[in-house]
Design a protein around this motif. Structure first.
Motif, PDB file in Angstrom:
ATOM      1  N   GLY A 529      34.160  24.714 -12.780  1.00  0.00           N
ATOM      2  CA  GLY A 529      35.179  24.978 -13.233  1.00  0.00           C
ATOM      3  C   GLY A 529      36.317  24.263 -13.811  1.00  0.00           C
ATOM      4  N   HIS A 530      37.407  24.003 -14.462  1.00  0.00           N
ATOM      5  CA  HIS A 530      38.775  23.467 -14.336  1.00  0.00           C
ATOM      6  C   HIS A 530      38.809  22.921 -13.345  1.00  0.00           C
ATOM      7  CE1 HIS A 530      38.392  25.137 -18.342  1.00  0.00           C
ATOM      8  NE2 HIS A 530      38.949  26.324 -18.442  1.00  0.00           N
ATOM      9  N   THR A 531      40.146  21.861 -13.182  1.00  0.00           N
ATOM     10  CA  THR A 531      40.774  21.239 -12.572  1.00  0.00           C
ATOM     11  C   THR A 531      41.178  21.875 -11.998  1.00  0.00           C
ATOM     12  OG1 THR A 531      40.162  18.892 -13.487  1.00  0.00           O
ATOM     13  CG2 THR A 531      42.166  19.218 -11.713  1.00  0.00           C
ATOM     14  N   GLY A 532      41.267  21.777 -10.506  1.00  0.00           N
ATOM     15  CA  GLY A 532      42.450  22.960 -10.180  1.00  0.00           C
ATOM     16  C   GLY A 532      41.785  24.453  -9.597  1.00  0.00           C
ATOM     17  N   ALA A 533      41.046  24.680  -9.879  1.00  0.00           N
ATOM     18  CA  ALA A 533      39.959  25.867  -9.955  1.00  0.00           C
ATOM     19  C   ALA A 533      39.846  26.272  -8.276  1.00  0.00           C
ATOM     20  CB  ALA A 533      38.727  26.225 -10.529  1.00  0.00           C
ATOM     21  N   GLY A 534      39.393  25.203  -7.539  1.00  0.00           N
ATOM     22  CA  GLY A 534      39.118  25.842  -5.850  1.00  0.00           C
ATOM     23  C   GLY A 534      37.561  25.290  -5.863  1.00  0.00           C
ATOM     24  N   LYS A 535      36.802  23.578  -6.492  1.00  0.00           N
ATOM     25  CA  LYS A 535      35.658  24.169  -6.144  1.00  0.00           C
ATOM     26  C   LYS A 535      35.670  23.231  -5.019  1.00  0.00           C
ATOM     27  CE  LYS A 535      35.558  22.131 -10.187  1.00  0.00           C
ATOM     28  NZ  LYS A 535      36.893  21.653 -10.947  1.00  0.00           N
ATOM     29  N   SER A 536      36.752  21.949  -4.535  1.00  0.00           N
ATOM     30  CA  SER A 536      36.769  21.186  -3.453  1.00  0.00           C
ATOM     31  C   SER A 536      37.040  22.121  -2.510  1.00  0.00           C
ATOM     32  CB  SER A 536      37.854  20.118  -3.849  1.00  0.00           C
ATOM     33  OG  SER A 536      36.897  18.975  -4.512  1.00  0.00           O
ATOM     34  N   THR A 537      37.349  22.612  -2.759  1.00  0.00           N
ATOM     35  CA  THR A 537      38.276  24.094  -1.538  1.00  0.00           C
ATOM     36  C   THR A 537      37.078  24.661  -1.081  1.00  0.00           C
ATOM     37  OG1 THR A 537      40.439  24.390  -2.531  1.00  0.00           O
ATOM     38  CG2 THR A 537      39.949  25.761  -0.771  1.00  0.00           C
ATOM     39  N   ILE A 538      36.166  24.966  -2.106  1.00  0.00           N
ATOM     40  CA  ILE A 538      35.050  25.251  -1.032  1.00  0.00           C
ATOM     41  C   ILE A 538      34.436  24.828  -0.346  1.00  0.00           C
ATOM     42  CG2 ILE A 538      32.775  26.126  -1.700  1.00  0.00           C
ATOM     43  CD1 ILE A 538      33.646  27.969  -4.406  1.00  0.00           C
ATOM     44  N   ALA A 539      34.088  23.449  -0.421  1.00  0.00           N
ATOM     45  CA  ALA A 539      33.682  23.009  -0.012  1.00  0.00           C
ATOM     46  C   ALA A 539      34.486  22.069   1.455  1.00  0.00           C
ATOM     47  CB  ALA A 539      33.200  20.958  -0.283  1.00  0.00           C
ATOM     48  N   ASN A 540      35.790  22.314   1.684  1.00  0.00           N
ATOM     49  CA  ASN A 540      36.524  21.617   2.599  1.00  0.00           C
ATOM     50  C   ASN A 540      35.997  22.642   3.600  1.00  0.00           C
ATOM     51  OD1 ASN A 540      38.105  19.409   1.849  1.00  0.00           O
ATOM     52  ND2 ASN A 540      39.786  20.254   0.862  1.00  0.00           N
ATOM     53  N   LEU A 541      36.492  24.352   3.234  1.00  0.00           N
ATOM     54  CA  LEU A 541      36.540  25.401   3.315  1.00  0.00           C
ATOM     55  C   LEU A 541      34.593  25.510   4.656  1.00  0.00           C
ATOM     56  CD1 LEU A 541      37.700  28.087   1.969  1.00  0.00           C
ATOM     57  CD2 LEU A 541      38.761  26.805   3.661  1.00  0.00           C
ATOM     58  N   LEU A 542      33.752  25.259   4.448  1.00  0.00           N
ATOM     59  CA  LEU A 542      32.066  25.252   4.445  1.00  0.00           C
ATOM     60  C   LEU A 542      32.347  24.304   5.825  1.00  0.00           C
ATOM     61  CD1 LEU A 542      28.869  25.856   4.553  1.00  0.00           C
ATOM     62  CD2 LEU A 542      28.787  24.260   2.972  1.00  0.00           C
ATOM     63  N   MET A 543      33.026  23.510   5.397  1.00  0.00           N
ATOM     64  CA  MET A 543      32.854  21.720   6.357  1.00  0.00           C
ATOM     65  C   MET A 543      33.652  22.401   7.839  1.00  0.00           C
ATOM     66  SD  MET A 543      32.398  18.302   4.973  1.00  0.00           S
ATOM     67  CE  MET A 543      32.025  17.763   6.238  1.00  0.00           C
ATOM     68  N   ARG A 544      34.936  22.885   7.423  1.00  0.00           N
ATOM     69  CA  ARG A 544      35.623  23.697   8.206  1.00  0.00           C
ATOM     70  C   ARG A 544      36.651  22.797   8.594  1.00  0.00           C
ATOM     71  NH1 ARG A 544      36.246  26.020  14.509  1.00  0.00           N
ATOM     72  NH2 ARG A 544      37.561  27.596  13.877  1.00  0.00           N
ATOM     73  N   LEU A 545      36.816  22.204   7.384  1.00  0.00           N
ATOM     74  CA  LEU A 545      38.411  21.479   7.442  1.00  0.00           C
ATOM     75  C   LEU A 545      40.095  22.389   7.278  1.00  0.00           C
ATOM     76  CD1 LEU A 545      37.456  18.773   5.035  1.00  0.00           C
ATOM     77  CD2 LEU A 545      37.397  18.624   7.645  1.00  0.00           C
ATOM     78  N   TYR A 546      39.359  23.087   6.701  1.00  0.00           N
ATOM     79  CA  TYR A 546      40.590  24.333   7.043  1.00  0.00           C
ATOM     80  C   TYR A 546      39.431  25.609   7.393  1.00  0.00           C
ATOM     81  CZ  TYR A 546      42.994  20.985   4.187  1.00  0.00           C
ATOM     82  OH  TYR A 546      43.540  20.011   3.813  1.00  0.00           O
TER      83      TYR A 546
END
Length: 744
Positions: A529-546
């Protein structure tokens, strides 16, 4: 936002006239701009089934039934924002607003989504009007989860709470007080021996020890030796407890910071946190281990000296103490608020300067690359001047005000010399020259603690502020908390499920929007996806950083919210596009993932990551120190060490978030071959901009504006004529051909 009656008081008749039942409204917010960015008072109302947009000035009411809307969101700009809706008629603008209305609009979006889903509206008490404001002074609480107002908090509350921490040092503090008692006793005895006793009992012919000068000298020497002994004991105890107490304080502050979630650190500057760990602990230690014991002794000294002065000469004692001491403490009370405010401002300026320095020094390469030295110097000068100005104010305050306050004891001394001298010459009330000298010596000793009390004001203000900051951190609740009864992951390989997941870093600004997918164990999922689409956020949620706002994430069928942190982080490893290596050896950095790993395991992990070859070329190989002042690694080398760290962990689930972003094509291909062997049998999520690296993924999903726009295999997505993935892939292929990396 939820006080509908007060917001609609002027507009009620207009709304009712146009058929809107105000008693049925559930949400209300006011924007201060219209669609054309013109100043206006625009009402946003919501009932159970309909969104209303009301502009009373233009007598316009627009209604949007919820079935015709798919989403409502906010687009933030520099000083304004826009409320956007999406429905059957496409994407359209509802209204604009300035940052003054931002919080209200974010809350409106948060709760209107609940109504659009047809769910029952339940308002979080923290979002109610005044929930974040002190009911006494009206100021906002520093922490939304900690309803403690530092402005209205009782002054002694922090000190009383911290006293529990001092229990472990009670014996050291008792010995400190006893040594100070001995020191004070010798200090009181010395003036009597050298003045009253010497003149009245040794020099006077009628004295009991007339001519025994050696006796006086011996007594003075013995007193001095006892003073030295008490001083040495006090210094020894202080030195002994200082290191331990400062260590415990820093450990307490650091532990409190470490337990907080990632959001806490992204909202604060590193330099500011460093100031709290280092400077606040020193302030607290100095106050409780130095200032408090001396206060106790000085207070006791004042009481003892007052009794002795009254016994020596009641009239002079009343004259010296009855006027001077009350005046002194009255002035002290009036000035305390000013000095505390000055010290609070100074700390704030110091924290700002330290945070700026930490940012600039960390980004020195960027500053140099863009010739930003002059602008950074100007920014530094602004903060440095602010701190210097605050320090000057304290310096002027201390120099001028305390100098003027020093006139109060001086006036008392002059009065005693005048009246005391007259009493000696007239032999009134049996006043002798020796008694007068002793009285004046005691008076000087009683004024010395008063000066200490003046200095103590600043120290108390510093410590009070430091304790308040400490308790703010200790009482802060982490956004991500471990379940009360956490469960462990079993021996499964790691099936991942995202079930209707939504997430926002800020209320109303959704980053992940109803994302659902599943990844079978041992399979590879590519996310593009484009930059800022939310790709890294999915990884952060899986690791429960958020934590997610809604929806559920499961690993092996178990919600991540219910998993223990230990079990979750033992089974997931991530290689991020933002590599970070700690100061230390390369061996230590790789072994960070598995502290008990032997050297052979570390080498094998480095080989798998393509790092072994360059490591062996370094001066000390795996024992080469990296970080500030030591060996500097390139971006690609740092990335390979980071990959080796993840390889060593050997997790069930592997997340590669732009893992080869900092590498050239040749190195990337070499590492990709190694990673292909590594990820066999592991559930893998690969996030990449270079779509060619995702050809072998079992499944691909394309993220657009937080939603899954497309999903399928590489071949399936390329087969879609107007697909997002095909457009991205085609553009990248053309760019690589232009660069000569791919053949036509």
């Amino acid at each position: 936002m939820f006080e509908i009656d007060s917001l609609l008081q002027r507009e009620k008749k207009f709304l009712q006239k146009n058929g809107i039942d105000t008693d049925q409204l559930l949400l209300c917010a006011r924007a201060d701009r219209d669609r054309d960015q013109n100043p206006a008072s625009v009402l946003l109302l919501a009932g159970a089934q309909t969104l209303y947009l009301v502009n009373p000035q233009k007598e316009v009411i627009e209604s949007y039934p919820f079935p015709g809307l798919s989403s409502v969101r906010i687009e933030e700009q520099l000083s304004t924002g826009r409320l956007i809706a999406e429905g059957a008629q496409g994407v359209f603008l509802l209204t604009a607003f300035t940052n003054f209305c931002k919080d209200s609009m974010l809350l409106f979006v948060k709760y209107i989504e609940v109504l659009m889903k047809g769910e029952q509206l339940q308002i979080d008490e923290r979002d109610l009007p005044g929930a974040r404001q002190c009911p006494v002074c009206g100021k906002r609480y520093p922490d939304k989860d900690r309803r403690v107002c530092p402005h209205c908090m009782k002054k002694g509350t922090s000190f009383k709470r911290f006293s529990v921490f001092l229990v472990r040092y009670r014996m050291d503090l008792v010995l400190t007080v006893l040594s100070l008692v001995g020191l004070t006793a010798m200090s009181i005895l010395a003036p009597y021996i050298s003045s009253g006793f010497f003149f009245d009992q040794v020099i006077e012919k009628t004295g009991k020890f007339y001519g025994e000068i050696l006796l006086v000298l011996g007594m003075l020497i013995a007193t001095k030796l006892l003073q030295m002994g008490a001083t040495m004991l006090n210094n020894w105890i202080t030195s002994k407890v200082a290191a331990n107490m400062v260590f415990d304080l820093k450990k307490t502050i650091f532990s409190a910071i470490e337990r907080l979630s990632l959001g806490f650190f992204t909202a604060r500057q590193t330099g500011g946190l460093m100031t709290q760990v280092n400077e606040d602990s020193d302030r607290i230690y100095r106050f409780f281990c130095d200032t408090v014991p001396r206060f106790i002794i000085n207070a006791a000294q004042v009481v003892v000296l007052t009794v002795l002065m009254i016994l020596l000469q009641p009239f002079l004692a009343l004259l010296a103490l009855g006027l001077v001491v009350p005046t002194f403490f009255l002035v002290r009370h009036l000035l305390f608020r000013n000095i505390k405010t000055l010290h609070t401002r100074t700390y704030s300026k110091s924290k700002s300067l330290n945070g700026f320095l930490a940012d600039v020094l960390s980004g020195a390469r960027v500053v140099k690359a863009f010739s930003g030295e002059k602008s950074e110097m100007q920014r530094f000068s602004v903060r440095n001047e602010a701190l210097a100005k605050s320090d000057r104010r304290i310096g002027v305050f201390n120099s001028c005000v305390w100098t003027l306050i020093g006139l109060i004891p001086l006036a008392g001394t002059m009065l005693v010399w005048g009246f005391g001298g007259w009493m000696v010459m007239s032999n009134a009330n049996g006043m002798t020259y020796g008694k007068l000298l002793t009285f004046i010596a005691y008076m000087g000793m009683i004024y010395t603690p008063l000066n200490f009390f003046s200095d103590m004001m600043s120290q108390t203000a510093d410590c009070s502020n430091a304790l308040q900051r400490l308790f703010e951190i200790m009482d802060a609740q982490p956004e991500v908390r471990e379940a009360e009864h956490p469960v462990e992951l079993d021996g499964g390989i790691g099936k991942i499920e995202f079930d209707d997941v939504c997430f926002s870093y800020q209320k109303g600004r959704r980053i992940i929007d109803h994302v659902s997918f599943s990844l079978e164990e041992g399979k590879i999922l590519g996310i593009v996806g484009h930059t800022g689409a939310g790709k890294s956020t999915i990884a952060n949620l899986l690791m429960r950083l958020y934590d997610t706002d809604s929806g559920e994430i499961r690993i092996d069928g178990k919600p991540v919210r219910e998993l223990s942190f230990r079990s979750l982080y033992q089974n997931i490893a991530i290689v991020s596009q933002e590599t970070y290596l700690f100061m230390g050896t390369i061996l230590d950095n790789i072994r960070y993932a598995k502290p008990d790993a032997d050297f052979a395991e570390v080498v094998q992990a480095a080989k798998c990551a393509g790092a072994h070859e360059f490591i062996m070329r370094l001066p000390d190989g795996y024992h080469t120190r990296i970080g500030s002042g030591f060996q500097e690694l390139s971006g690609g080398e740092r990335q390979r060490v980071s990959i080796a760290r993840a390889v060593l962990k050997n997790p069930k689930i592997l997340i590669l978030d732009e893992a080869t972003a900092a590498m050239d094509t040749a190195t990337e291909r070499k590492i990709q071959a190694a990673l292909t062997e590594l990820i066999k049998g592991k559930t893998t999520i690969m996030i990449a901009h270079r779509l060619s690296t995702l050809r072998d993924a079992d499944r691909l999903i394309v993220i657009e504006r937080g939603k899954i726009a497309e999903e399928g295999t590489h071949a399936e997505l390329l087969a879609k004529e107007d697909g997002v993935y095909k457009k991205l892939f085609t553009l990248q292929e053309e760019a690589l051909k232009t660069a000569g990396i791919l053949e036509e």
